[in-house]
Write an enzyme that holds these catalytic residues in place. Structure first.
Site: not given
Length: 602
Positions: A53, A80-81, A169, A171, A224-226, A228, A372
């Site tokens: 955060g 982290c936080y 992190h 992730e 674009g990808v998103d 479409t 993405k």
């Protein structure tokens, strides 16, 4: 449908949903919940993860949360936080660092550490940090499991409970063994696996049908990808007469892009897509604007006005036509869309008028919880061709946010305040450096920053440049971005001058972008590079002219990125071609990772 799940408590960190995504990639369903969620919401979870955060865990800035969450009896992991929260509330000590710790950092695991969380994790590994506060003493009952140069308690483990804290992190892809750490945590939880993208498609189609009902959807398309992939998903969920696609030529597209996109959609069988030339309207709304937030908001509002005019022209009832958008989760989190997230930059699909439409249930965003790489997987699942699925991302506001603007009278006190410190930092390095009189957006410790970048001149060596860039951004809080000079050989004196987003500057940028993209294509780099941005800076020795910045990045999910290390020979050839363009005085290469810089400059 009941399924095992892991709860991710979102304290507003830039990576909260990335944690959830990583868990889903391990085949376990995940839920993102606010920190004030009732304990009853997590009591059936197989594990709980506390996210990062933007605030401190002590003082008035501390984020309100349900204390009972820390009593959860199963596997509990603070990141982290979340790591600092565990320490602060369980009796440890958290302090503010004199310097931040951002980017790749060497982690040293405590000799003999036997926690199952660290199974198959070597003693020394590289992790990704992004913090200014740190745990300096663990709470009673915890032991130090790992440390870094600036972080004495980079990891801690409870002696008897399955409770863990990590300052870094896992992730993020740049944490070398992050996937192993998260897999170990999921294994500790005992959660059953089985969540897949095919299951997401089934659920998303059902949700789209439920939300739209008997109404219709007008989908904004960019090619674009998103957008479409979102359009393909909605086309699967709805009847053909319920959905229309609208490609708006804003005047901010790349060279010959609008025509190429329409050809591509026809080849895909999308006959219900139209193109509308609204370039005059969009150029008009950004005329005279220099503030990047104002530009983004103006572009977002223009999209809505063009939509209203389009529907009115066809005699269609706007109440019966929902707005479809290819919004991803990074767009939402960077726009401060999570309760405690900091506003990094306003996305065009999150301006106030669209937020009002969302609140009224008039917007359909089937990809809003995805990243993405997940969208690319979804595109494959929907049968879209590789050239669509792997296309480079391109922002909705297009080139308008790659044309930085200025009044020419701006004052940058950060330059005077940090010049001496920069000189001291570089005194034993092979680089000369100078702060440039322009500002760019960054994300440091989950918070927005807006500062002048440092320009370096020196050896053509990626390792040295990467190290120097990290040292600068870690030690100078007023710097979030570093570039290196490609051409000419010496950095000219540069000062800002009056410059706006005009058709002439856009034409220059469009040609520069075309040259840079062609270089990637010639050298077979289009798949290796996640995104290429070419930025125009209103800097010149005199009262007119430009500087060009090349910003190719390598990333998986937009939330983090590394600057691309392209071979110097083709890069230098490109730099000379760009320098030969009219009014271009210098060519830079952005050598900053994300964090502390964002992809783009605005």
């Amino acid at each position: 449908m009941h399924r095992d799940f892991i709860a991710v408590i979102d304290f507003g960190g830039q990576y909260a949903h990335l944690i959830a995504k990583r868990v889903r990639h391990l085949g376990v369903y995940s839920k993102v919940l606010p920190p004030t969620t009732a304990y009853s919401s997590i009591q059936d979870a197989k594990g709980v993860i506390l996210s990062g955060g933007p605030e401190s865990v002590y003082g008035e800035q501390a984020i309100p949360f349900t204390p009972a969450l820390l009593d959860y009896p199963g596997p509990l992991l603070g990141l982290c936080y979340g790591h600092q929260l565990l320490s602060h509330h369980l009796g440890g000590e958290v302090r503010h660092l004199a310097h931040g710790e951002y980017g790749k950092t060497l982690l040293r695991t405590t000799p003999g550490e036997s926690s199952p969380l660290f199974h198959d994790v070597p003693r020394d590994s590289v992790v990704w940090m992004s913090h200014a506060d740190t745990v300096v003493a663990p709470p009673p009952g915890f032991r130090v499991a790992a440390s870094s140069e600036l972080c004495p308690v980079a990891a801690m483990v409870h002696e008897s409970r399955p409770v863990f804290g990590l300052q870094f992190h896992p992730e993020v892809n740049d944490t070398e063994h992050g996937a192993t750490l998260l897999a170990n945590f999921v294994n500790l939880s005992g959660a059953r696996r089985g969540w897949t993208m095919a299951e997401f498609v089934e659920e998303a189609v059902a949700e789209c049908k439920r939300q739209v009902g008997t109404r219709n959807v007008l989908m904004f398309l960019s090619g674009g990808v998103d957008s479409t992939v979102a359009f393909a998903l909605l086309s699967r969920a709805l009847k053909p007469e319920q959905i229309k696609g609208l490609l708006i030529d804003t005047g901010f597209l790349r060279k010959q892009e609008a025509q190429e996109i329409m050809v591509r959609y026809r080849e895909l069988g999308f006959e219900n897509v139209e193109m509308l030339d609204a370039s005059a309207e969009f150029l008009g709304v950004v005329a005279g604007l220099t503030d990047p937030q104002e530009k983004r908001i103006a572009v977002g509002e223009a999209f809505v006005k063009v939509r209203e005019g389009y529907l009115a022209g066809l005699g269609l009832d706007p109440e019966q036509w929902l707005l479809g958008q290819g919004t991803l989760y990074p767009d939402i989190i960077e726009s401060g869309g999570s309760e405690h997230a900091d506003l990094i930059k306003s996305h065009h699909n999150r301006v106030e008028v669209i937020q009002m439409m969302i609140a009224a249930g008039q917007v359909v965003e089937p990809l809003r919880d995805l990243y993405k790489d997940e969208v690319r997987s979804l595109g494959h699942e929907l049968g879209l061709p590789e050239e669509i699925v792997q296309r480079h991302p391109f922002p909705g506001p297009g080139l308008s946010i790659n044309v930085l603007c200025a009044e020419g009278t701006e004052h940058y006190p950060e330059i005077e305040d940090n010049a001496a410190a920069l000189t001291e930092l570089l005194k034993d390095s092979p680089f000369a450096g100078r702060l440039l009189p322009v500002r760019s957006v960054g994300v440091q410790g989950d918070s927005r920053s807006y500062t002048p970048p440092v320009a370096l001149n020196g050896p053509r060596d990626w390792e040295q440049l990467d190290d120097c860039s990290s040292r600068i951004t870690n030690n100078l809080r007023a710097v979030n971005r570093v570039v290196t000079l490609l051409a000419p050989d010496t950095l000219p004196e540069l000062k800002p001058h009056r410059a706006y987003c005009t058709a002439e500057r856009l034409a220059l940028l469009r040609e520069a972008d075309h040259l840079a993209t062609h270089m990637l294509e010639e050298n077979g780099l289009m798949r290796e590079i996640f995104q290429l941005l070419v930025i125009l800076l209103p800097l010149a020795p005199g009262r007119e002219g430009e500087c060009v910045v090349l910003r190719p990045v390598v990333s998986e999910d937009v939330m983090t990125a590394r600057f691309a290390r392209i071979d110097w020979a083709p890069l230098q050839q490109l730099a000379q071609r760009l320098l030969a363009m009219p009014a271009v005085h210098a060519v830079f290469y952005d050598i900053t990772n994300k964090p502390p810089a964002t992809f783009g400059w605005e």
